[in-house]
Design a protein around this motif. Structure first.
Motif, PDB file in Angstrom:
ATOM      1  N   ASN A  70       1.853   2.458   4.020  1.00  0.00           N
ATOM      2  CA  ASN A  70       1.276   3.619   4.697  1.00  0.00           C
ATOM      3  C   ASN A  70       0.025   4.145   3.993  1.00  0.00           C
ATOM      4  N   ASP A  71      -0.482   3.410   3.019  1.00  0.00           N
ATOM      5  CA  ASP A  71      -1.718   3.777   2.321  1.00  0.00           C
ATOM      6  C   ASP A  71      -2.867   2.994   2.951  1.00  0.00           C
ATOM      7  N   ILE A  72      -3.419   3.525   4.023  1.00  0.00           N
ATOM      8  CA  ILE A  72      -4.413   2.793   4.802  1.00  0.00           C
ATOM      9  C   ILE A  72      -5.686   2.547   4.001  1.00  0.00           C
ATOM     10  N   GLN A  73      -6.065   3.490   3.132  1.00  0.00           N
ATOM     11  CA  GLN A  73      -7.276   3.318   2.348  1.00  0.00           C
ATOM     12  C   GLN A  73      -7.143   2.136   1.381  1.00  0.00           C
ATOM     13  N   SER A  74      -5.993   2.038   0.716  1.00  0.00           N
ATOM     14  CA  SER A  74      -5.774   0.927  -0.212  1.00  0.00           C
ATOM     15  C   SER A  74      -5.681  -0.402   0.531  1.00  0.00           C
ATOM     16  N   ALA A 107     -21.194   1.884   4.121  1.00  0.00           N
ATOM     17  CA  ALA A 107     -21.859   1.811   2.823  1.00  0.00           C
ATOM     18  C   ALA A 107     -21.055   2.504   1.742  1.00  0.00           C
ATOM     19  N   ASP A 108     -20.374   3.601   2.072  1.00  0.00           N
ATOM     20  CA  ASP A 108     -19.619   4.317   1.056  1.00  0.00           C
ATOM     21  C   ASP A 108     -18.355   3.583   0.650  1.00  0.00           C
ATOM     22  N   ARG A 109     -18.071   2.468   1.292  1.00  0.00           N
ATOM     23  CA  ARG A 109     -16.966   1.613   0.885  1.00  0.00           C
ATOM     24  C   ARG A 109     -17.478   0.363   0.178  1.00  0.00           C
ATOM     25  N   ILE A 110     -18.526  -0.238   0.734  1.00  0.00           N
ATOM     26  CA  ILE A 110     -19.020  -1.512   0.222  1.00  0.00           C
ATOM     27  C   ILE A 110     -19.836  -1.350  -1.051  1.00  0.00           C
ATOM     28  N   MET A 111     -20.788  -0.446  -1.051  1.00  0.00           N
ATOM     29  CA  MET A 111     -21.702  -0.332  -2.181  1.00  0.00           C
ATOM     30  C   MET A 111     -20.997   0.045  -3.490  1.00  0.00           C
ATOM     31  N   PRO A 112     -20.060   1.012  -3.499  1.00  0.00           N
ATOM     32  CA  PRO A 112     -19.368   1.305  -4.760  1.00  0.00           C
ATOM     33  C   PRO A 112     -18.503   0.149  -5.257  1.00  0.00           C
ATOM     34  N   ILE A 113     -18.071  -0.728  -4.372  1.00  0.00           N
ATOM     35  CA  ILE A 113     -17.254  -1.867  -4.798  1.00  0.00           C
ATOM     36  C   ILE A 113     -18.120  -3.011  -5.307  1.00  0.00           C
ATOM     37  N   MET A 114     -19.210  -3.313  -4.597  1.00  0.00           N
ATOM     38  CA  MET A 114     -19.971  -4.522  -4.869  1.00  0.00           C
ATOM     39  C   MET A 114     -21.131  -4.325  -5.838  1.00  0.00           C
ATOM     40  N   GLY A 156     -14.427   9.356  -3.169  1.00  0.00           N
ATOM     41  CA  GLY A 156     -13.494  10.468  -3.040  1.00  0.00           C
ATOM     42  C   GLY A 156     -12.125  10.135  -3.592  1.00  0.00           C
ATOM     43  N   GLY A 157     -12.041   9.436  -4.696  1.00  0.00           N
ATOM     44  CA  GLY A 157     -10.776   9.043  -5.295  1.00  0.00           C
ATOM     45  C   GLY A 157     -10.672   7.542  -5.372  1.00  0.00           C
ATOM     46  N   SER A 158      -9.606   7.077  -6.008  1.00  0.00           N
ATOM     47  CA  SER A 158      -9.431   5.638  -6.178  1.00  0.00           C
ATOM     48  C   SER A 158      -9.278   4.965  -4.818  1.00  0.00           C
ATOM     49  N   PRO A 159     -10.105   3.967  -4.525  1.00  0.00           N
ATOM     50  CA  PRO A 159      -9.989   3.304  -3.221  1.00  0.00           C
ATOM     51  C   PRO A 159      -8.822   2.331  -3.144  1.00  0.00           C
ATOM     52  N   LEU A 160      -8.224   2.018  -4.297  1.00  0.00           N
ATOM     53  CA  LEU A 160      -7.098   1.080  -4.315  1.00  0.00           C
ATOM     54  C   LEU A 160      -6.030   1.616  -5.255  1.00  0.00           C
ATOM     55  N   ARG A 161      -4.889   1.961  -4.704  1.00  0.00           N
ATOM     56  CA  ARG A 161      -3.790   2.489  -5.497  1.00  0.00           C
ATOM     57  C   ARG A 161      -2.683   1.456  -5.575  1.00  0.00           C
ATOM     58  N   MET A 171     -12.333  -7.100  -9.917  1.00  0.00           N
ATOM     59  CA  MET A 171     -10.904  -7.066 -10.231  1.00  0.00           C
ATOM     60  C   MET A 171     -10.631  -6.220 -11.469  1.00  0.00           C
ATOM     61  N   LEU A 172     -11.520  -6.292 -12.455  1.00  0.00           N
ATOM     62  CA  LEU A 172     -11.350  -5.476 -13.659  1.00  0.00           C
ATOM     63  C   LEU A 172     -11.479  -3.989 -13.338  1.00  0.00           C
ATOM     64  N   GLU A 173     -12.382  -3.647 -12.418  1.00  0.00           N
ATOM     65  CA  GLU A 173     -12.538  -2.258 -12.018  1.00  0.00           C
ATOM     66  C   GLU A 173     -11.244  -1.727 -11.399  1.00  0.00           C
ATOM     67  N   PHE A 174     -10.639  -2.523 -10.536  1.00  0.00           N
ATOM     68  CA  PHE A 174      -9.405  -2.079  -9.898  1.00  0.00           C
ATOM     69  C   PHE A 174      -8.219  -2.154 -10.854  1.00  0.00           C
ATOM     70  N   ALA A 175      -8.266  -3.087 -11.803  1.00  0.00           N
ATOM     71  CA  ALA A 175      -7.178  -3.193 -12.775  1.00  0.00           C
ATOM     72  C   ALA A 175      -7.064  -1.921 -13.612  1.00  0.00           C
ATOM     73  N   ALA A 176      -8.189  -1.254 -13.848  1.00  0.00           N
ATOM     74  CA  ALA A 176      -8.180  -0.030 -14.647  1.00  0.00           C
ATOM     75  C   ALA A 176      -7.454   1.110 -13.961  1.00  0.00           C
ATOM     76  N   THR A 177      -7.242   1.005 -12.654  1.00  0.00           N
ATOM     77  CA  THR A 177      -6.564   2.074 -11.914  1.00  0.00           C
ATOM     78  C   THR A 177      -5.127   1.715 -11.560  1.00  0.00           C
ATOM     79  N   VAL A 178      -4.654   0.534 -11.983  1.00  0.00           N
ATOM     80  CA  VAL A 178      -3.280   0.133 -11.692  1.00  0.00           C
ATOM     81  C   VAL A 178      -2.318   1.063 -12.417  1.00  0.00           C
ATOM     82  N   GLN A 179      -1.330   1.542 -11.708  1.00  0.00           N
ATOM     83  CA  GLN A 179      -0.328   2.428 -12.300  1.00  0.00           C
ATOM     84  C   GLN A 179       0.614   1.612 -13.180  1.00  0.00           C
TER      85      GLN A 179
END
Length: 359
Positions: free
Chosen positions: A324-328, A143-150, A292-297, A259-267
């Motif tokens: 090697n970024d398993i979370q992303s 849930a701590d992965r799916i709910m904040p995304i969806m 606990g931080g950006s889920p997609l780097r 996609m817009l949510e993740f686009a805001a964190t693109v370096q």
């Protein structure tokens, strides 16, 4: 000589008749699946990056792949028998020859279909059904992965938004934690009901348990959502919070919103933001949130990265996700999966949530 020539002809004929199709399946299936999968990942990442640069996302679907093979064989032969010496009629000379040729052609046909019009609206701009959130939870995604995304909100409790620079409601964060704990305890299940005179509905069930901690979690969940403590079945609707204490109202995100949510964190280079080429994103992509931080780097570099899970070039730079970024990688895989789920839209049957009143 005639016998040898006949054997050659027979051997070439058998070879020409042998089917080449079955032998191509083992490697073709894997090769095409790998190529299409890698292309799909690159296309998705590229469109996320393009949204950061206020560019239009473009999706080109691989509608069909036809692998065509052709093997053509040609065989010709000559045989002569004659008396070439007039004075010696009892001597004959025999001669013969055979020519074989074969042509192998590999002519695959790939049919592409651009995602436009109704398909674009349905796949990208239509919110994901609330029932899909429940099924993702049942499938084993935490849930701590799916709910904040969806989810954008649930019963008026706002989720964190990167593009809006909106922090998560503490109650939303706590709700996510409780759902995660319920999953780990095996107390959350999904059941499908098909009534005779009604639409199919899915149920989120907190199973009966004598564990006082599980009972306390159920009561806290209902308290956070503003639900009557004695209710066992709750209808789930898509939309803004109605204020009713006997239902759950969920605002899910569309794929374009995700996609817009993740686009805001693109370096991106600071110079691109200063010059107005890229939109203003999060200053600190590692800020603490429900995950606990950006889920997609998504990183940026001037040269093609060597150790990347997926990398795309946009303009003169390379954007990539580290291998090697398993979370992303895990989050990016969820995004890929959601593209298939998003096709159904929000117009499905409303699911039902069941929470035991007294445990």
């Amino acid at each position: 000589m005639p016998r040898r020539l006949a054997a050659v002809v027979l051997g070439l004929s058998v070879a020409a008749c042998t089917s080449i199709g079955p032998g191509t399946v083992p490697h073709d299936r894997i090769d095409y699946a790998t190529s299409i999968g890698n292309s799909w990942k690159e296309q998705t990442l590229l469109n996320i990056v393009k949204l950061r640069y206020a560019d239009m996302p473009v999706f080109l679907e691989v509608a069909q792949v036809i692998a065509g093979y052709q093997l053509q064989s040609a065989l010709s032969g000559t045989f002569t028998l004659g008396n070439f010496t007039a004075s010696l009629i009892d001597r004959f000379t025999a001669g013969g020859g055979a020519t074989a040729a074969s042509t192998y052609t590999d002519r695959p046909t790939v049919i592409y279909s651009p995602l436009t019009g109704v398909d674009f609206l349905k796949r990208l701009m239509t919110p994901i059904p609330p029932s899909s959130v429940l099924f993702m939870l049942q499938s084993g995604y935490f849930a701590d992965r799916i709910m904040p995304i969806m989810l954008d909100s649930i019963n008026g409790l706002n989720n964190e938004s990167n593009r809006l620079r909106r922090p998560a409601d503490p109650k939303f964060t706590r709700l996510v934690e409780l759902m995660r704990e319920g999953q780990l305890a095996g107390a959350i299940q999904i059941r499908i009901e098909r009534p005779k005179d009604g639409a199919e509905s899915s149920l989120l069930i907190f199973g009966p348990s004598k564990d006082p901690q599980l009972a306390a979690r159920g009561r806290e969940i209902k308290s956070i959502l503003g639900i009557k403590p004695d209710l066992r079945e709750l209808r789930v609707f898509y939309g803004g919070y109605s204020g009713k204490d006997d239902e759950i109202d969920v605002m899910t995100r569309s794929m374009l919103q995700i996609m817009l949510e993740f686009a805001a964190t693109v370096q991106v280079p600071e110079s691109d933001v200063v010059q107005g080429k890229a939109a203003q994103g999060l200053v600190d992509t590692q800020a603490a949130g429900a995950l606990g931080g950006s889920p997609l780097r998504v990183l940026v570099t001037e040269t093609q990265p060597q150790d990347a899970h997926v990398a795309v070039q946009y303009g003169r730079r390379w954007f990539w996700i580290a291998d090697n970024d398993i979370q992303s990688k895990y989050t990016f895989g969820i995004v890929m999966l959601l593209f298939s789920i998003a096709d159904t839209g929000v117009w499905g049957a409303a699911p039902v949530v069941t929470i035991p009143a007294n445990q």
